[in-house]
Motif scaffolding. Structure first.
Motif, PDB file in Angstrom:
ATOM      1  N   ASP A   1       3.684   5.662  23.979  1.00 35.66           N
ATOM      2  CA  ASP A   1       3.605   3.938  23.553  1.00 35.66           C
ATOM      3  C   ASP A   1       5.128   3.434  23.684  1.00 35.66           C
ATOM      4  OD1 ASP A   1       0.818   3.785  22.946  1.00 35.66           O
ATOM      5  OD2 ASP A   1       0.965   4.020  21.052  1.00 35.66           O
ATOM      6  N   GLN A   2       6.037   4.313  23.251  1.00 40.07           N
ATOM      7  CA  GLN A   2       7.529   4.025  23.360  1.00 40.07           C
ATOM      8  C   GLN A   2       7.920   3.666  24.814  1.00 40.07           C
ATOM      9  OE1 GLN A   2      10.013   6.747  21.431  1.00 40.07           O
ATOM     10  NE2 GLN A   2      11.969   5.402  21.568  1.00 40.07           N
ATOM     11  N   LYS A   3       7.492   4.486  25.591  1.00 41.87           N
ATOM     12  CA  LYS A   3       7.912   4.421  27.087  1.00 41.87           C
ATOM     13  C   LYS A   3       7.369   3.052  27.505  1.00 41.87           C
ATOM     14  CE  LYS A   3       8.119   6.516  31.586  1.00 41.87           C
ATOM     15  NZ  LYS A   3       8.252   7.638  32.355  1.00 41.87           N
ATOM     16  N   ILE A   4       6.038   2.770  27.304  1.00 41.67           N
ATOM     17  CA  ILE A   4       5.482   1.564  27.562  1.00 41.67           C
ATOM     18  C   ILE A   4       5.916   0.236  27.266  1.00 41.67           C
ATOM     19  CG2 ILE A   4       3.196   0.230  27.525  1.00 41.67           C
ATOM     20  CD1 ILE A   4       1.807   2.989  27.407  1.00 41.67           C
ATOM     21  N   LYS A   5       6.378   0.291  25.887  1.00 42.02           N
ATOM     22  CA  LYS A   5       7.009  -0.944  25.543  1.00 42.02           C
ATOM     23  C   LYS A   5       8.461  -0.911  26.142  1.00 42.02           C
ATOM     24  CE  LYS A   5       5.018  -0.597  21.014  1.00 42.02           C
ATOM     25  NZ  LYS A   5       5.134  -0.415  19.436  1.00 42.02           N
ATOM     26  N   LYS A   6       9.381   0.164  26.145  1.00 35.48           N
ATOM     27  CA  LYS A   6      10.326  -0.023  26.927  1.00 35.48           C
ATOM     28  C   LYS A   6      10.460  -0.671  28.347  1.00 35.48           C
ATOM     29  CE  LYS A   6      14.479   2.900  28.198  1.00 35.48           C
ATOM     30  NZ  LYS A   6      15.038   4.203  28.471  1.00 35.48           N
ATOM     31  N   LEU A   7       9.678  -0.039  29.275  1.00 39.30           N
ATOM     32  CA  LEU A   7       9.433  -0.405  30.572  1.00 39.30           C
ATOM     33  C   LEU A   7       8.831  -1.859  30.536  1.00 39.30           C
ATOM     34  CD1 LEU A   7       8.242   2.722  32.197  1.00 39.30           C
ATOM     35  CD2 LEU A   7      10.289   1.786  32.230  1.00 39.30           C
ATOM     36  N   SER A   8       8.068  -2.228  29.885  1.00 37.18           N
ATOM     37  CA  SER A   8       7.537  -3.640  29.753  1.00 37.18           C
ATOM     38  C   SER A   8       8.370  -4.632  29.355  1.00 37.18           C
ATOM     39  CB  SER A   8       6.151  -3.782  28.521  1.00 37.18           C
ATOM     40  OG  SER A   8       5.078  -2.861  28.719  1.00 37.18           O
ATOM     41  N   LYS A   9       9.493  -4.385  28.595  1.00 37.04           N
ATOM     42  CA  LYS A   9      10.776  -5.283  28.616  1.00 37.04           C
ATOM     43  C   LYS A   9      11.687  -5.432  29.871  1.00 37.04           C
ATOM     44  CE  LYS A   9      11.395  -4.418  23.617  1.00 37.04           C
ATOM     45  NZ  LYS A   9      12.076  -3.856  22.532  1.00 37.04           N
ATOM     46  N   GLN A  10      11.329  -4.609  30.783  1.00 37.94           N
ATOM     47  CA  GLN A  10      11.868  -4.799  31.960  1.00 37.94           C
ATOM     48  C   GLN A  10      11.013  -5.491  32.964  1.00 37.94           C
ATOM     49  OE1 GLN A  10      13.275  -0.801  33.378  1.00 37.94           O
ATOM     50  NE2 GLN A  10      13.309  -0.204  31.118  1.00 37.94           N
ATOM     51  N   LEU A  11      10.188  -5.861  32.932  1.00 36.84           N
ATOM     52  CA  LEU A  11       9.137  -6.699  33.938  1.00 36.84           C
ATOM     53  C   LEU A  11       9.969  -7.712  34.154  1.00 36.84           C
ATOM     54  CD1 LEU A  11       5.557  -6.163  32.548  1.00 36.84           C
ATOM     55  CD2 LEU A  11       6.299  -4.954  34.456  1.00 36.84           C
ATOM     56  N   LYS A  12      10.179  -8.298  35.540  1.00 36.09           N
ATOM     57  CA  LYS A  12      11.019  -9.428  36.027  1.00 36.09           C
ATOM     58  C   LYS A  12      10.056 -10.414  36.424  1.00 36.09           C
ATOM     59  CE  LYS A  12      14.808  -6.281  37.701  1.00 36.09           C
ATOM     60  NZ  LYS A  12      15.239  -5.612  38.745  1.00 36.09           N
ATOM     61  N   ASN A  13       8.901 -10.054  36.940  1.00 37.31           N
ATOM     62  CA  ASN A  13       8.143 -11.034  37.419  1.00 37.31           C
ATOM     63  C   ASN A  13       6.997 -11.658  36.541  1.00 37.31           C
ATOM     64  OD1 ASN A  13       9.396 -11.312  40.069  1.00 37.31           O
ATOM     65  ND2 ASN A  13       8.485  -9.574  40.592  1.00 37.31           N
ATOM     66  N   ASN A  14       7.371 -11.786  35.105  1.00 37.36           N
ATOM     67  CA  ASN A  14       6.272 -12.140  34.078  1.00 37.36           C
ATOM     68  C   ASN A  14       6.018 -13.596  34.140  1.00 37.36           C
ATOM     69  OD1 ASN A  14       4.642 -11.336  32.373  1.00 37.36           O
ATOM     70  ND2 ASN A  14       6.049 -10.385  30.891  1.00 37.36           N
ATOM     71  N   GLU A  15       6.007 -14.035  35.115  1.00 35.73           N
ATOM     72  CA  GLU A  15       5.509 -15.602  34.956  1.00 35.73           C
ATOM     73  C   GLU A  15       4.157 -15.918  34.390  1.00 35.73           C
ATOM     74  OE1 GLU A  15       3.306 -14.250  38.557  1.00 35.73           O
ATOM     75  OE2 GLU A  15       5.309 -13.873  37.828  1.00 35.73           O
TER      76      GLU A  15
END
Length: 150
Positions: A12-26
């Motif tokens: 879950d920690q990896k998912i949360k960390k990577l989710s914050k890096q989503l650039k095209n989150n329109e």
């Protein structure tokens, strides 16, 4: 991933960390869970559970299968509450199969008939639903790249 014989959940920690890096989150996308899919101990792809919060009737929750070549292997809807006869047609196999077998960086919804693999035909009278579905799948594709370090 019909060929998968086993799965391993990402932390879950990896998912949360990577989710914050989503650039095209329109489209206000949330990654819920991600799994590695295996066939006889060989990684054959990823299963990504995503929620797009911008459906016409609210959240649309999807599972997207992506193989090692970054090709969509399938899209399943876990939760949807769109307009009957319009947005609910997103559940139809014909609509969901527009994504299947495609290897693209991101999809775009069109109303005039798709001309390329990147284009998805909008559901008649349900453009918002079509865009939310596509936004969720685009979010899964971008998250896949982050998982793979691309």
């Amino acid at each position: 991933m019909k060929k998968a014989t086993g799965f391993k959940k990402y932390e879950d920690q990896k998912i949360k960390k990577l989710s914050k890096q989503l650039k095209n989150n329109e489209n206000n996308v949330e990654i819920v869970q991600a799994l590695k899919a295996y066939q006889n101990k060989k990684n054959i792809g990823e299963i990504i559970q995503v929620i797009d919060h911008d459906g016409f009737g609210g959240d649309i929750e999807l599972i997207v299968g992506i193989n090692q070549q970054k090709e969509i292997t399938g899209v399943e809807i876990l939760s949807i509450d769109e307009t009957v006869g319009l947005g609910m047609n997103a559940k139809n196999k014909e609509f969901r199969d527009q994504y299947k077998g495609k290897k693209v960086e991101r999809f775009e919804v069109v109303k005039t008939g798709k001309q390329s693999d990147e284009e998805i035909d909008s559901l008649s009278g349900a453009t918002i639903t079509s865009k939310a579905m596509t936004g969720g799948i685009n979010g899964a594709l971008e998250f896949y790249d982050l998982l793979k370090g691309r």
